[in-house]
Design a protein around this motif. Sequence first.
Motif, PDB file in Angstrom:
ATOM      1  N   MET A  77       6.630   1.599   7.889  1.00  0.00           N
ATOM      2  CA  MET A  77       6.947   0.256   7.137  1.00  0.00           C
ATOM      3  C   MET A  77       7.261   0.090   5.826  1.00  0.00           C
ATOM      4  SD  MET A  77       3.494  -2.044   7.751  1.00  0.00           S
ATOM      5  CE  MET A  77       2.338  -1.157   7.081  1.00  0.00           C
ATOM      6  N   HIS A  78       7.709  -0.410   5.242  1.00  0.00           N
ATOM      7  CA  HIS A  78       8.836   0.169   4.426  1.00  0.00           C
ATOM      8  C   HIS A  78       7.876  -1.122   3.353  1.00  0.00           C
ATOM      9  CE1 HIS A  78      12.143  -1.101   0.842  1.00  0.00           C
ATOM     10  NE2 HIS A  78      10.840  -0.759   0.413  1.00  0.00           N
ATOM     11  N   VAL A  79       7.483   0.245   2.430  1.00  0.00           N
ATOM     12  CA  VAL A  79       6.019  -0.532   0.898  1.00  0.00           C
ATOM     13  C   VAL A  79       6.815  -0.507  -0.332  1.00  0.00           C
ATOM     14  CG1 VAL A  79       3.749  -0.449   0.573  1.00  0.00           C
ATOM     15  CG2 VAL A  79       4.767   0.454   2.846  1.00  0.00           C
ATOM     16  N   PHE A  80       6.528  -1.552  -0.713  1.00  0.00           N
ATOM     17  CA  PHE A  80       6.786  -2.133  -2.221  1.00  0.00           C
ATOM     18  C   PHE A  80       5.573  -1.633  -2.648  1.00  0.00           C
ATOM     19  CE2 PHE A  80       7.238  -5.347  -5.355  1.00  0.00           C
ATOM     20  CZ  PHE A  80       8.640  -4.268  -6.776  1.00  0.00           C
ATOM     21  N   VAL A  81       5.620  -1.451  -3.753  1.00  0.00           N
ATOM     22  CA  VAL A  81       4.077  -1.131  -4.634  1.00  0.00           C
ATOM     23  C   VAL A  81       4.591  -1.058  -6.286  1.00  0.00           C
ATOM     24  CG1 VAL A  81       2.951   1.133  -5.392  1.00  0.00           C
ATOM     25  CG2 VAL A  81       3.676   1.433  -2.362  1.00  0.00           C
ATOM     26  N   THR A  82       3.532  -1.402  -6.358  1.00  0.00           N
ATOM     27  CA  THR A  82       3.706  -2.154  -7.876  1.00  0.00           C
ATOM     28  C   THR A  82       2.505  -0.958  -8.246  1.00  0.00           C
ATOM     29  OG1 THR A  82       1.356  -3.343  -8.603  1.00  0.00           O
ATOM     30  CG2 THR A  82       4.204  -3.634  -8.085  1.00  0.00           C
ATOM     31  N   GLY A  83       2.103  -0.126  -9.759  1.00  0.00           N
ATOM     32  CA  GLY A  83       1.744   1.214 -10.156  1.00  0.00           C
ATOM     33  C   GLY A  83       1.164   2.151  -9.351  1.00  0.00           C
ATOM     34  N   GLY A  84       3.193   2.850  -9.239  1.00  0.00           N
ATOM     35  CA  GLY A  84       3.216   3.922  -8.179  1.00  0.00           C
ATOM     36  C   GLY A  84       2.641   5.297  -9.030  1.00  0.00           C
ATOM     37  N   THR A  85       2.728   4.824 -10.599  1.00  0.00           N
ATOM     38  CA  THR A  85       2.574   6.608 -11.784  1.00  0.00           C
ATOM     39  C   THR A  85       1.908   6.363 -11.843  1.00  0.00           C
ATOM     40  OG1 THR A  85       4.438   4.430 -12.974  1.00  0.00           O
ATOM     41  CG2 THR A  85       5.596   5.874 -10.905  1.00  0.00           C
ATOM     42  N   GLY A  86       0.898   4.776 -11.651  1.00  0.00           N
ATOM     43  CA  GLY A  86      -0.015   4.970 -12.286  1.00  0.00           C
ATOM     44  C   GLY A  86      -1.403   6.578 -12.067  1.00  0.00           C
ATOM     45  N   GLN A  87      -2.721   6.131 -12.748  1.00  0.00           N
ATOM     46  CA  GLN A  87      -3.782   7.298 -12.278  1.00  0.00           C
ATOM     47  C   GLN A  87      -3.762   7.672 -10.878  1.00  0.00           C
ATOM     48  OE1 GLN A  87      -7.309   8.421 -14.491  1.00  0.00           O
ATOM     49  NE2 GLN A  87      -8.289   7.916 -12.870  1.00  0.00           N
TER      50      GLN A  87
ATOM     51  N   GLU B 281      10.707  -9.400  -1.125  1.00  0.00           N
ATOM     52  CA  GLU B 281      11.447  -9.797  -0.561  1.00  0.00           C
ATOM     53  C   GLU B 281      12.069  -8.799   0.581  1.00  0.00           C
ATOM     54  OE1 GLU B 281      12.952 -13.759  -2.841  1.00  0.00           O
ATOM     55  OE2 GLU B 281      14.235 -12.431  -2.671  1.00  0.00           O
ATOM     56  N   ALA B 282      12.715  -7.688   0.354  1.00  0.00           N
ATOM     57  CA  ALA B 282      13.098  -6.439   0.695  1.00  0.00           C
ATOM     58  C   ALA B 282      11.585  -5.739   1.703  1.00  0.00           C
ATOM     59  CB  ALA B 282      13.772  -5.735   0.065  1.00  0.00           C
ATOM     60  N   ALA B 283      10.987  -5.655   1.418  1.00  0.00           N
ATOM     61  CA  ALA B 283       9.731  -4.968   1.740  1.00  0.00           C
ATOM     62  C   ALA B 283       9.064  -5.073   3.620  1.00  0.00           C
ATOM     63  CB  ALA B 283       8.729  -5.201   1.389  1.00  0.00           C
ATOM     64  N   ASP B 284       8.405  -4.193   4.034  1.00  0.00           N
ATOM     65  CA  ASP B 284       7.525  -4.947   4.904  1.00  0.00           C
ATOM     66  C   ASP B 284       5.890  -4.796   4.660  1.00  0.00           C
ATOM     67  OD1 ASP B 284       9.584  -4.735   7.373  1.00  0.00           O
ATOM     68  OD2 ASP B 284       9.342  -1.975   6.753  1.00  0.00           O
ATOM     69  N   ALA B 285       5.738  -4.778   3.590  1.00  0.00           N
ATOM     70  CA  ALA B 285       4.406  -4.597   3.108  1.00  0.00           C
ATOM     71  C   ALA B 285       4.544  -4.445   1.690  1.00  0.00           C
ATOM     72  CB  ALA B 285       3.327  -3.660   3.785  1.00  0.00           C
ATOM     73  N   VAL B 286       3.234  -5.088   1.093  1.00  0.00           N
ATOM     74  CA  VAL B 286       3.177  -4.663  -0.597  1.00  0.00           C
ATOM     75  C   VAL B 286       1.944  -4.628  -0.941  1.00  0.00           C
ATOM     76  CG1 VAL B 286       3.602  -6.256  -2.608  1.00  0.00           C
ATOM     77  CG2 VAL B 286       5.422  -6.937  -0.607  1.00  0.00           C
ATOM     78  N   LEU B 287       1.673  -3.841  -1.856  1.00  0.00           N
ATOM     79  CA  LEU B 287       0.952  -2.935  -2.286  1.00  0.00           C
ATOM     80  C   LEU B 287       1.151  -2.963  -3.860  1.00  0.00           C
ATOM     81  CD1 LEU B 287      -1.869  -0.704  -2.107  1.00  0.00           C
ATOM     82  CD2 LEU B 287      -0.342   0.908  -1.869  1.00  0.00           C
TER      83      LEU B 287
ATOM     84  N   PRO C   4       1.244  -7.326   5.152  1.00  0.00           N
ATOM     85  CA  PRO C   4       0.067  -7.879   4.427  1.00  0.00           C
ATOM     86  C   PRO C   4       0.491  -7.182   2.568  1.00  0.00           C
ATOM     87  CG  PRO C   4       1.211  -5.011   5.670  1.00  0.00           C
ATOM     88  CD  PRO C   4       2.299  -6.187   5.737  1.00  0.00           C
ATOM     89  N   LEU C   5      -0.160  -7.905   2.938  1.00  0.00           N
ATOM     90  CA  LEU C   5      -0.240  -8.198   0.773  1.00  0.00           C
ATOM     91  C   LEU C   5      -1.697  -7.541   0.868  1.00  0.00           C
ATOM     92  CD1 LEU C   5       0.876  -8.943  -2.308  1.00  0.00           C
ATOM     93  CD2 LEU C   5      -0.296 -11.394  -1.555  1.00  0.00           C
ATOM     94  N   ILE C   6      -1.993  -5.916  -0.277  1.00  0.00           N
ATOM     95  CA  ILE C   6      -2.996  -5.874  -0.607  1.00  0.00           C
ATOM     96  C   ILE C   6      -3.104  -5.496  -2.199  1.00  0.00           C
ATOM     97  CG2 ILE C   6      -4.536  -3.677  -0.257  1.00  0.00           C
ATOM     98  CD1 ILE C   6      -3.846  -5.161   2.267  1.00  0.00           C
ATOM     99  N   VAL C   7      -3.974  -5.867  -2.592  1.00  0.00           N
ATOM    100  CA  VAL C   7      -4.560  -5.963  -3.807  1.00  0.00           C
ATOM    101  C   VAL C   7      -5.683  -5.897  -4.419  1.00  0.00           C
ATOM    102  CG1 VAL C   7      -4.924  -7.971  -5.792  1.00  0.00           C
ATOM    103  CG2 VAL C   7      -2.620  -8.533  -4.423  1.00  0.00           C
ATOM    104  N   THR C   8      -5.837  -5.185  -5.979  1.00  0.00           N
ATOM    105  CA  THR C   8      -6.133  -4.026  -5.739  1.00  0.00           C
ATOM    106  C   THR C   8      -7.569  -4.575  -6.550  1.00  0.00           C
ATOM    107  OG1 THR C   8      -4.964  -1.988  -5.874  1.00  0.00           O
ATOM    108  CG2 THR C   8      -6.815  -1.686  -7.575  1.00  0.00           C
ATOM    109  N   SER C   9      -8.921  -4.522  -7.217  1.00  0.00           N
ATOM    110  CA  SER C   9      -9.179  -4.985  -8.104  1.00  0.00           C
ATOM    111  C   SER C   9     -10.831  -3.993  -8.386  1.00  0.00           C
ATOM    112  CB  SER C   9      -9.848  -6.325  -8.005  1.00  0.00           C
ATOM    113  OG  SER C   9     -11.227  -7.027  -8.304  1.00  0.00           O
TER     114      SER C   9
END
Length: 303
Positions: free
Chosen positions: A1-11, A63-69, A104-109
């Motif tokens: 899959m092509h995964v679009f990630v936010t927070g990829g440079t955090g802890q 829009e360009a991804a197969d999954a979002v994290l 998939p849309l996976i969100v962190t809490s």
Amino acid sequence: MHVFVTGGTGQTGPAVVAELIAAGHAVTGLARSDAAAARLKSLGATPHRGSLDDLDALRSGAEAADAVLHMAYGGDFSDLDDMMRRDRTAIETLGRPLEHSGKPLIVTSGTLVMPAGRESTEKDEPDATGIAAFRIAGERACLDFAARGVRAGVVRLAPTVHGPDDHGFIPMLIATARKTGVSAYVGDGANRWPAVHRLDAAVLFRLAVEKAPAGSVLHGAAESGVTLKSIAEVIARGLDVPTVSLTPDEAATHFVSPFMAIAYGFDGPVSSSRTQELLGWSPVHPTLLDDLEHGDYLATPTT
């Protein structure tokens, strides 16, 4: 899959990006600075310039991804309403391009959203008046997409995601012990915090992206509850300082902020049994106390 990630440079983000790439996924990561872009490139990911407030960047990345994290979370903790608004808006922006796609849309809490004083499960409702209630709006925004053809799910991380170069709650506790000369806990210190090693958390995020069913709520906790007194005792031995019990009023001025004093006194154990069974997740890395004893936490700071 092509995964679009936010927070990829955090802890936790770099470990997650590395885990996804090692499993054969392509990763594009949101980068709001040149340093973040360089870090993503070093991990083998493609930078996508923008920030959480740049809704066009979020939309085009999804829009360009197969999954979002979505792992990023930011803002001013003195304005929790604004933090909630920013996170909810970001999640809604990321989710809309995925509607009716089954992607998939996976969100962190965080597990601190759960009620205090008992071991909560993934099926229990979060505490709308609790210490981390500001994370609930984001959870709901994500899970609402499950009814709109998105494989939406939430990962609630333990308050301590430990491992090398941690800069979260535990290092703050250690820094306070160095500064004050005592390793403190609140009351009798029997309150419990869940914990998970960063590398185990990374595996959980990958599994969630790959196969978590729509509407899943997952607990990223390898240990259901480590007492704050036991954490304080390990820190005390490592720094050769005494332990001390504080009242809540004393804690409010001893720790870095009144909020952190409340957090260090919070009793919030959780179970991850359903998560482990659902995804086949089996944490294998060191426990929090092992990491405190043998990791880099108590090394002499360099200047």
